[in-house]
Design an enzyme around this catalytic site. Structure first.
Site, mmCIF file in Angstrom:
data_model
loop_
_atom_site.group_PDB
_atom_site.id
_atom_site.type_symbol
_atom_site.label_atom_id
_atom_site.label_comp_id
_atom_site.label_asym_id
_atom_site.label_seq_id
_atom_site.Cartn_x
_atom_site.Cartn_y
_atom_site.Cartn_z
ATOM 1 C CE LYS A 62 -21.487 10.593 20.450
ATOM 2 N NZ LYS A 62 -21.303 9.309 20.186
ATOM 3 N NE ARG A 78 0.833 -10.564 -1.631
ATOM 4 C CZ ARG A 78 2.015 -10.065 -2.544
ATOM 5 N NH1 ARG A 78 1.657 -9.175 -3.563
ATOM 6 N NH2 ARG A 78 2.989 -9.986 -1.915
ATOM 7 C CB THR A 84 3.265 -14.366 5.302
ATOM 8 O OG1 THR A 84 2.368 -13.030 4.844
ATOM 9 C CG2 THR A 84 1.959 -15.362 5.585
ATOM 10 C CG ASP A 90 0.370 -10.521 4.027
ATOM 11 O OD1 ASP A 90 1.006 -9.225 4.392
ATOM 12 O OD2 ASP A 90 0.520 -10.853 2.820
ATOM 13 N N GLY A 141 7.885 -12.667 0.632
ATOM 14 C CA GLY A 141 7.993 -11.474 1.563
ATOM 15 C C GLY A 141 8.602 -12.148 2.734
ATOM 16 C CG ASP A 180 -2.663 -13.762 3.482
ATOM 17 O OD1 ASP A 180 -1.691 -14.649 3.880
ATOM 18 O OD2 ASP A 180 -2.199 -13.586 2.070
ATOM 19 N NE ARG A 231 6.994 -10.438 -3.261
ATOM 20 C CZ ARG A 231 6.585 -10.628 -1.975
ATOM 21 N NH1 ARG A 231 5.753 -11.769 -2.027
ATOM 22 N NH2 ARG A 231 6.388 -9.918 -1.039
ATOM 23 C CG ASP A 255 -0.647 -16.360 -1.133
ATOM 24 O OD1 ASP A 255 0.239 -15.668 -0.632
ATOM 25 O OD2 ASP A 255 -1.468 -15.952 -1.981
ATOM 26 N NE ARG A 292 -1.522 18.649 10.658
ATOM 27 C CZ ARG A 292 -0.199 18.837 10.737
ATOM 28 N NH1 ARG A 292 0.702 18.181 11.039
ATOM 29 N NH2 ARG A 292 0.154 20.206 10.093
ATOM 30 C CG HIS A 352 8.673 -2.727 2.446
ATOM 31 N ND1 HIS A 352 8.138 -1.954 1.388
ATOM 32 C CD2 HIS A 352 8.776 -4.071 1.613
ATOM 33 C CE1 HIS A 352 7.876 -2.563 0.430
ATOM 34 N NE2 HIS A 352 8.205 -3.931 0.382
ATOM 35 C CG LEU A 353 7.882 0.988 9.068
ATOM 36 C CD1 LEU A 353 7.373 0.337 10.577
ATOM 37 C CD2 LEU A 353 7.821 2.383 9.197
HETATM 38 O O1 F6P Z 1 3.361 -10.503 1.819
HETATM 39 C C1 F6P Z 1 3.802 -9.883 2.592
HETATM 40 C C2 F6P Z 1 3.862 -8.414 1.885
HETATM 41 O O2 F6P Z 1 4.625 -7.543 2.753
HETATM 42 C C3 F6P Z 1 2.292 -7.754 1.649
HETATM 43 O O3 F6P Z 1 1.755 -7.249 2.816
HETATM 44 C C4 F6P Z 1 2.649 -6.667 0.683
HETATM 45 O O4 F6P Z 1 1.855 -6.430 -0.034
HETATM 46 C C5 F6P Z 1 3.853 -7.297 0.132
HETATM 47 O O5 F6P Z 1 4.580 -8.256 0.627
HETATM 48 C C6 F6P Z 1 4.786 -6.288 -0.496
HETATM 49 O O6 F6P Z 1 5.807 -6.975 -1.545
HETATM 50 P P1 F6P Z 1 7.292 -6.455 -1.959
HETATM 51 O O7 F6P Z 1 8.173 -6.329 -0.756
HETATM 52 O O8 F6P Z 1 7.438 -7.464 -2.879
HETATM 53 O O9 F6P Z 1 6.962 -4.973 -2.460
#
Ligand code: F6P
Length: 327
Positions: A216, A176, A130, A132, A15, A134, A76, A107, A167, A257-258
């Site tokens: 509250k 992920r 990334t 993420d 990504g 992670d 990928r 990863d 709301r 994806h934004l």
């Molecule tokens: O690893 C980055 C990431 O944006 C994750 O947070 C998400 O789960 C994944 O890629 C989405 O991947 P794709 O753009 O291939 O749908």
């Protein structure tokens, strides 16, 4: 003795993440400064297999530090998961006289790099790119800071409409199977609850927390749900909560994806520049199969095997804190 590096290849894979361009720029210019030629490989490992690469000059990376995405494109690659694919990739590396690689990604990218380097004995260094966050061995990954700032900008806007209509919003964020984006952005927006994959989701507790808030006189709320959360995401949680707690009108918002786009923050530009620069230095110093990271301002070299996910832990104390701060 390690072979002298005269030409390196650089690629981005997995990504895209804001700051990847700043990292490419740093790699290209640091290499050129050290009299090393650089080949930019397109579409990650796919470009290695398809021989889709070209020489980069200092000028090739002008005015990209501020741009989101990746000028080298990304993918990928399924083919690179196969031995045949990797053999083809190695043929092209030999054909183009590439001595070493710098791979920018997460990863999956490092998993591929580890296998490839073991099979073909080519030096590879990685920079963590990334949203993420992670990866073990770096406080922050390239793109994470921009992504969480994008999330808080979006959620602050949702907060305005949530408050106006009284709301309860369930907002799903990326990550992920990791909850780093959710946790940090959730704290920053003052979320009523943050649900992440690293901890069990107890619907009863969540409802009790919301009940307390209602007593509250809270009239609206924001629940941040990490996409990898065990119950199945924001829609599922919203459904389960609504079945037993329907005091608020509820809405679900998937940010999607934004979160991956936009101009990188200052933090990401500087981090990406530093890690790109240090990646080249690491290759020159003879390092291989390591991810370059930054921990407490120090540059670190973490073996790919250790950097890849499931070895990095979430700070549960932050989750506890967010709960207390949202009562
Ligand atoms: O690893 C980055 C990431 O944006 C994750 O947070 C998400 O789960 C994944 O890629 C989405 O991947 P794709 O753009 O291939 O749908």
């Amino acid at each position: 003795m390690t072979k002298e590096i005269k030409r390196i290849g650089v690629l981005t894979s997995g990504g895209d993440a804001p700051g990847m361009n700043a990292c490419i720029r740093a790699v290209v210019r640091t290499a050129i400064y050290n009299d090393i030629e650089v080949f930019g490989i397109k579409y990650g490992y796919e470009g290695l297999i398809d021989n889709n690469m070209c020489r980069m000059e200092s000028k090739s990376v002008a005015h990209i530090i501020q741009r989101g995405g990746t000028i080298l494109k990304t993918a990928r690659s399924e083919a690179f998961r196969t031995k045949e694919g990797r053999e083809k990739a190695y043929e092209n590396i030999k054909k183009n006289n590439i001595d070493a690689l710098i791979v920018i990604g997460g990863d999956g990218t490092f998993t591929g790099a580890e296998i490839f380097s073991n099979e073909h004995n080519i030096p590879i260094v990685g920079a963590p790119g990334t949203i993420d966050n992670d990866l073990y061995g770096t406080d922050f990954t390239i793109g994470y800071d921009t992504a969480i700032n994008t999330v808080i900008e979006a959620v602050d806007k949702i907060r305005d409409t949530a408050a106006s209509h009284s709301r309860l919003f369930f907002i799903e964020v990326m990550g992920r199977d990791a909850g780093f984006i959710a946790l940090r952005s959730g704290i920053a927006v003052g979320a009523e609850a943050i649900l992440i994959p690293e901890t069990k989701t107890y619907i009863n507790e969540l409802i009790e927390h919301l009940e307390n808030g209602r007593r509250k006189n809270k009239t609206s709320g924001i629940i941040i749900v990490a996409e990898g959360e065990e119950e199945g995401g924001a829609f599922e949680i919203a459904k389960k909560v609504k079945e037993r707690f329907n005091y608020y009108d509820t809405r679900v918002s998937i940010l999607g994806h934004l979160q991956r786009g936009g101009s990188p923050s200052c933090m990401d530009r500087v981090l990406a520049s530093t890690l790109g620069y240090e990646s080249v230095n690491a290759l020159i110093a003879g390092k291989t199969k390591v991810m370059i990271g930054q921990v407490n301002k120090d540059i670190t070299h973490t073996p790919f095997k250790k950097a890849i996910k499931h070895t990095v832990e979430i700070d549960i104390k932050m989750l506890e804190m967010s709960y207390i701060l949202s009562i």
